[in-house]
Design an enzyme around this catalytic site. Structure first.
Site, PDB file in Angstrom:
ATOM      1  N   TRP A   1       0.844  -1.201   0.000  1.00  0.00           N
ATOM      2  CA  TRP A   1       0.000   0.000   0.000  1.00  0.00           C
ATOM      3  C   TRP A   1       0.872   1.241   0.000  1.00  0.00           C
ATOM      4  O   TRP A   1       2.071   1.161   0.267  1.00  0.00           O
ATOM      5  CB  TRP A   1      -0.931   0.006   1.213  1.00  0.00           C
ATOM      6  CG  TRP A   1      -2.203   0.762   0.972  1.00  0.00           C
ATOM      7  CD1 TRP A   1      -2.578   1.964   1.491  1.00  0.00           C
ATOM      8  CD2 TRP A   1      -3.273   0.354   0.118  1.00  0.00           C
ATOM      9  NE1 TRP A   1      -3.810   2.326   1.023  1.00  0.00           N
ATOM     10  CE2 TRP A   1      -4.263   1.348   0.173  1.00  0.00           C
ATOM     11  CE3 TRP A   1      -3.496  -0.778  -0.692  1.00  0.00           C
ATOM     12  CZ2 TRP A   1      -5.452   1.285  -0.555  1.00  0.00           C
ATOM     13  CZ3 TRP A   1      -4.681  -0.852  -1.409  1.00  0.00           C
ATOM     14  CH2 TRP A   1      -5.636   0.171  -1.333  1.00  0.00           C
TER      15      TRP A   1
ATOM     16  N   GLU B   1      -3.528   8.490  -1.961  1.00  0.00           N
ATOM     17  CA  GLU B   1      -2.684   7.305  -1.789  1.00  0.00           C
ATOM     18  C   GLU B   1      -1.900   6.936  -3.045  1.00  0.00           C
ATOM     19  O   GLU B   1      -1.663   5.777  -3.337  1.00  0.00           O
ATOM     20  CB  GLU B   1      -3.534   6.112  -1.326  1.00  0.00           C
ATOM     21  CG  GLU B   1      -4.402   6.429  -0.119  1.00  0.00           C
ATOM     22  CD  GLU B   1      -5.194   5.250   0.396  1.00  0.00           C
ATOM     23  OE1 GLU B   1      -5.018   4.884   1.566  1.00  0.00           O
ATOM     24  OE2 GLU B   1      -5.978   4.691  -0.395  1.00  0.00           O
ATOM     25  N   GLU B   2      -1.474   7.975  -3.780  1.00  0.00           N
ATOM     26  CA  GLU B   2      -0.848   7.707  -5.070  1.00  0.00           C
ATOM     27  C   GLU B   2       0.574   8.249  -5.206  1.00  0.00           C
ATOM     28  O   GLU B   2       1.423   7.598  -5.822  1.00  0.00           O
ATOM     29  CB  GLU B   2      -1.717   8.295  -6.192  1.00  0.00           C
ATOM     30  CG  GLU B   2      -3.074   7.629  -6.298  1.00  0.00           C
ATOM     31  CD  GLU B   2      -3.982   8.288  -7.317  1.00  0.00           C
ATOM     32  OE1 GLU B   2      -5.019   7.699  -7.640  1.00  0.00           O
ATOM     33  OE2 GLU B   2      -3.648   9.400  -7.796  1.00  0.00           O
TER      34      GLU B   2
ATOM     35  N   ASP C   1      -0.074  10.996  -0.453  1.00  0.00           N
ATOM     36  CA  ASP C   1      -1.154  11.974  -0.392  1.00  0.00           C
ATOM     37  C   ASP C   1      -2.465  11.311   0.003  1.00  0.00           C
ATOM     38  O   ASP C   1      -2.544  10.095   0.161  1.00  0.00           O
ATOM     39  CB  ASP C   1      -1.293  12.682  -1.739  1.00  0.00           C
ATOM     40  CG  ASP C   1      -1.763  11.743  -2.847  1.00  0.00           C
ATOM     41  OD1 ASP C   1      -1.407  10.547  -2.819  1.00  0.00           O
ATOM     42  OD2 ASP C   1      -2.487  12.204  -3.741  1.00  0.00           O
TER      43      ASP C   1
ATOM     44  N   GLU D   1     -19.181   6.463  -4.888  1.00  0.00           N
ATOM     45  CA  GLU D   1     -17.959   7.260  -4.848  1.00  0.00           C
ATOM     46  C   GLU D   1     -17.946   8.290  -5.967  1.00  0.00           C
ATOM     47  O   GLU D   1     -17.616   9.458  -5.768  1.00  0.00           O
ATOM     48  CB  GLU D   1     -16.762   6.313  -4.989  1.00  0.00           C
ATOM     49  CG  GLU D   1     -15.403   6.968  -5.022  1.00  0.00           C
ATOM     50  CD  GLU D   1     -14.322   5.932  -5.261  1.00  0.00           C
ATOM     51  OE1 GLU D   1     -13.510   5.703  -4.345  1.00  0.00           O
ATOM     52  OE2 GLU D   1     -14.287   5.337  -6.357  1.00  0.00           O
TER      53      GLU D   1
END
Length: 525
Positions: free
Chosen positions: A170, A243-244, A240, A490
């Site tokens: 992750w 999550e990238e 960030d 979403e």
């Protein structure tokens, strides 16, 4: 004496776990009036839809929260958990993200504070207490980001729904979670103390907030541990909020600075002068660094320093909103929603998204002036950032889509700007903010120039009205893309407008509720 542990005692937690039955439906929280409200037919006016959708959003948000949520009951979900979404495949969001959970619980603190004597507040208090207890357990759980002994483990972004660590690959660490959790718990602490002032003069304070502790590392307080983490790790890179990408990020630093400012004030209350001074000093350093996120050439803020992306990002809006101080401390705000830099950044992001997504670009039938229409600032569906390739299920060459939470957050920025304008009775249009106000009033006949305006000026009133009206336009976009039952996923498709990605995304409902709350405040002024 340092900060108290915001945590029910072990014995109280055991009593809580065995004495509170599962709540079969949010009607247990909201009562009969709410149940009747859900059965009302959808009305044609935006006001009527918002009133109905507010009930639906809270109902669906609480369905994703343990204890009591119908989407988590009997599924091994630890009390105090906020699942990101009930979706367990395509995509799998059956986790608790530290960031998302803190943001959701902060929304519930707002609702709790509206009427602390209500049955709803009483039940929300149980949920918030369970959240506080679970967060202490999560803090002490070793994970791929580290351990509690040196606080490195607090940078872990997500956990399984039973509170155990997620050990797969992750984007870690993510340093916004501890700051947001501290902000939420300090918010709850303030609101609880307001309605229970006798707690501070009774022995029950140690049962409710836990034992006071001597100076030690690691700290024994959930809040203290998070503040120590933020104050010592803020200047290190992290992933960030999406999550990238790794680096130094606007959103992360905004909430970090805010948590340390509020932590400093709280430390003073409990006589921890050394911590108060340290937190304030680090907050100052972060605020100095935040000035670098303004790009004078691009004429907007950027989300990540020294990165190849444009920097336009929904994270800018979220950073401003979630780092907003309490109403009695607004003078301390850094890049608040009404700041010149935030407004022109919203304008730039909105224009990009309007042209990027076909669902946004249908021309207005009421306006034949194409030039005015192109320059006007209007509500559209807002996605995460221009370079996005996540389509809700995986990466796609066609790019990303508008997100419900980003679109609602754009509305909240405008409502909070309207409230600030009304409460201060003063509008300053600078050279920096001039493009925003020109776009806001593009369809009016007023000349927009730099200067200071007050309630006696027509421009002041026009700006106030257009801020609210444009905020409503963004919520009307949300309205257009929810399903017939008011559910929000979403995302919604950039071409068809149909919902995509994880269904019943908790943050989508929370962001909508925050926008509606800001709208109510603006309407009252």
């Amino acid at each position: 004496m340092l900060l108290p542990l915001i945590l029910v005692s072990h014995s109280a937690l055991q009593a809580f776990a065995f004495s509170i039955p599962p709540l079969p439906h949010v009607d247990r929280f909201l009562g009969a009036d709410h149940a009747q409200g859900l059965q009302q037919p959808l009305q044609d006016t935006l006001d009527a839809w918002i009133a109905r959708e507010e009930h639906i959003a809270l109902d669906k948000l609480l369905a994703n929260v343990a204890p009591g949520g119908r989407n988590v009951r009997g599924k091994g979900v630890a009390d105090g958990t906020v699942i990101a979404s009930p979706s367990q495949q395509g995509p799998d969001y059956w986790f608790q993200w530290v960031r998302d959970a803190a943001i959701t619980m902060n929304t519930l603190v707002d609702i709790y504070a509206d009427d602390t004597s209500s049955s709803l507040a009483s039940n929300l208090s149980l949920v918030l207490d369970a959240y506080s207890s679970l967060q202490r357990n999560i803090q002490h759980t070793s994970n791929p980001s580290g351990t509690f002994s040196d606080l490195s483990g607090l940078g872990e972004p997500k956990f399984h729904v039973d509170g155990t660590p997620f050990t797969g690959s992750w984007g870690r660490p993510q340093r916004d979670g501890p700051a947001l959790r501290a902000l939420t718990l300090m918010h709850y602490l303030r609101e609880y103390n307001t309605s229970h002032p006798e707690m501070w003069s009774s022995e029950e304070v140690t049962d409710f907030f836990g034992p006071f502790y001597e100076a030690s590392m690691p700290p024994n307080s959930v809040i203290k541990a998070d503040l120590e983490y933020v104050s010592h790790f803020w200047n290190q890179s992290s992933f960030d909020l999406w999550e990238e990408i790794e680096g130094l990020h606007f959103f992360t630093l905004m909430v970090s600075a805010r948590s340390l400012r509020e932590g400093s004030a709280l430390a003073k209350v409990f006589g921890d002068d050394g911590a108060a001074e340290w937190y304030a000093e680090q907050a100052g350093h972060i605020e100095d660094l935040l000035s670098r996120f303004w790009d004078a050439e691009k004429k907007h803020l950027v989300e990540t320093l020294d990165h190849s992306r444009t920097g336009l990002d929904c994270g800018l809006l979220l950073g401003s909103l979630h780092a907003l101080p309490p109403s009695d401390s607004l003078d301390d705000a850094v890049y608040p929603p009404w700041s010149d830099e935030m407004l022109v950044s919203l304008l730039a992001l909105t224009r990009d998204q309007r042209n990027r997504f076909p669902i946004n670009s249908s021309p207005s039938e009421d306006n034949d002036d194409t030039e005015v229409q192109d320059s006007a600032f209007e509500g559209v569906g807002i996605g995460r950032y221009p370079e996005d390739v996540y389509d809700g299920y995986g990466t796609s060459n066609r790019g990303g889509n508008p997100w419900f939470l980003c679109t609602s957050s754009a509305a909240e920025i405008l409502y909070r700007t309207a409230s600030h304008l009304s409460s201060t009775s003063s509008l300053t249009i600078s050279r920096t903010s001039l493009p925003f106000y020109e776009a806001l009033l593009a369809t009016s006949s007023l000349d927009v120039n730099t200067g200071v305006y007050g309630p006696s000026d027509a421009l002041f009133h026009s700006v106030f009205e257009r801020l609210q009206a444009t905020g409503d336009e963004f919520l009307d976009v949300v309205r257009a893309h929810v399903d017939a039952d008011g559910a929000m996923s979403e995302q919604f498709d950039r071409v068809t407008g149909f919902m995509r990605g994880a269904g019943d995304l908790t943050w989508s409902y929370g962001a909508f509720l925050k926008a509606v709350g800001a709208r109510k405040e603006a309407k009252l002024l």
